[in-house]
Design a protein around this motif. Structure first.
Motif, short mmCIF file in Angstrom:
data_model
loop_
_atom_site.label_atom_id
_atom_site.label_comp_id
_atom_site.label_asym_id
_atom_site.label_seq_id
_atom_site.Cartn_x
_atom_site.Cartn_y
_atom_site.Cartn_z
N UNK A 39 31.44 -65.13 -50.32
CA UNK A 39 31.60 -64.85 -48.89
C UNK A 39 31.90 -63.39 -48.57
N UNK A 40 31.91 -62.51 -49.60
CA UNK A 40 32.14 -61.10 -49.32
C UNK A 40 30.95 -60.49 -48.58
N UNK A 41 31.27 -59.58 -47.68
CA UNK A 41 30.25 -58.94 -46.85
C UNK A 41 30.01 -57.53 -47.39
N UNK A 42 28.73 -57.20 -47.66
CA UNK A 42 28.37 -55.92 -48.28
C UNK A 42 27.44 -55.14 -47.36
N UNK A 43 27.72 -53.84 -47.23
CA UNK A 43 26.87 -52.94 -46.45
C UNK A 43 26.22 -51.93 -47.41
N UNK A 44 24.89 -51.84 -47.35
CA UNK A 44 24.15 -50.88 -48.18
C UNK A 44 23.57 -49.80 -47.26
N UNK A 45 23.75 -48.54 -47.66
CA UNK A 45 23.27 -47.42 -46.84
C UNK A 45 22.43 -46.49 -47.71
N UNK A 46 21.12 -46.44 -47.42
CA UNK A 46 20.21 -45.58 -48.18
C UNK A 46 18.94 -45.41 -47.35
N UNK A 47 18.32 -44.23 -47.43
CA UNK A 47 17.09 -44.02 -46.65
C UNK A 47 15.84 -44.43 -47.42
N UNK A 66 19.69 -47.29 -42.81
CA UNK A 66 19.02 -46.11 -43.34
C UNK A 66 19.53 -44.82 -42.71
N UNK A 67 20.39 -44.93 -41.68
CA UNK A 67 20.93 -43.74 -41.02
C UNK A 67 22.43 -43.89 -40.79
N UNK A 68 23.08 -42.76 -40.60
CA UNK A 68 24.51 -42.77 -40.32
C UNK A 68 24.82 -43.42 -38.99
N UNK A 69 23.94 -43.21 -38.01
CA UNK A 69 24.16 -43.80 -36.69
C UNK A 69 24.20 -45.32 -36.76
N UNK A 70 23.30 -45.89 -37.56
CA UNK A 70 23.29 -47.35 -37.73
C UNK A 70 24.59 -47.84 -38.37
#
Length: 241
Positions: free
Chosen positions: A4-12, A36-40
């Motif tokens: 149930x852990x929530x993961x955020x991936x950030x990469x372009x 894919x962006x910092x704004x998101x």
């Protein structure tokens, strides 16, 4: 059983996001978000709380280190940098500004999963220790310092000081063990919960440098977390100096 852990991936790079998502789903993680962006990222963080954030450094609209500063003003969720910037300076900078781990590209996806499991395991162990000790509201007070682990709060001179999750773990370790001397390797083993690889003692040094700036009136001449040259570190409570 699904995790149930929530993961955020950030990469372009969409290919990296897709690869990591496939691997994470095989590990039974299902609550996965990607940006894919910092704004998101900032928009998502205004709506959700994540257990782990995987963060690239080179993004199209911002630098990952700048984004990390903004993330840390919102959440203490663990951050694992994943980047092609592989110099020691980049690694130490990433850890120094609030990152909990750093992986260089190209990487083995299974290593990323192992690092995520390690972070989550340490978080669960900390919660279990609080339950076992029946000290959910345990506070540590030394002079002008107060640490409230259950509230994730450090108070210095009656001011609440923002700390990352790893900084809070390190502070709790020192506050629980005043006037005891530990080598960097011992600290890494006891706080990070694993054997350090070559050079990872620098991670301890960087984190101690960060918390000194939050505890000490003169961080370059520390009196609270002191270094015994060639041996290790010791927490000297203010009221006992």
């Amino acid at each position: 059983m699904l995790r149930n852990e929530k993961i955020l991936m950030v990469d372009d790079e969409e290919g990296i996001l897709n690869l990591l998502e496939i691997i994470l789903k095989k590990e039974r993680f299902h609550d996965i978000y990607s940006c894919t962006t910092g704004e998101e990222v900032l928009n998502l963080l205004s709506q959700h709380t994540f257990d782990v954030i995987l963060l690239d450094i080179m993004l199209p609209d911002t630098h990952g280190f700048d984004l990390c500063h903004k993330i840390r003003s919102i959440t203490n969720s663990p951050i694992i940098f994943i980047s092609s910037c592989s110099s020691d300076f980049d690694k130490l900078t990433g850890l120094g500004i609030g990152g909990d781990d750093y992986i260089t590209k190209p990487f083995n996806p299974l290593e990323v999963v192992a690092r995520i499991h390690s972070l989550l395991r340490r978080q669960n162990l900390t919660r279990a220790m609080l339950r076992e000790n029946h000290e959910p509201s345990k506070e540590y007070r030394y002079g002008n310092l107060a640490l409230k682990p259950a509230e994730a709060r450090l108070v210095v001179d009656e001011r609440v000081i923002e700390c990352t999750a790893k900084e809070l773990e390190l502070l709790q370790f020192f506050f629980k063990n005043p006037n005891r001397l530990y080598t960097a390797t011992q600290i890494y083993q006891l706080v990070w919960g694993e054997e350090p690889n070559y050079g990872e003692e620098k991670t301890v040094t960087m984190h101690i440098s960060k918390i000194r700036k939050k505890l000490e009136s003169k961080p370059k001449s520390p009196e609270i977390i002191i270094n015994i040259k060639g041996i290790g570190y010791k927490f000297v409570p203010p009221k006992e100096r």
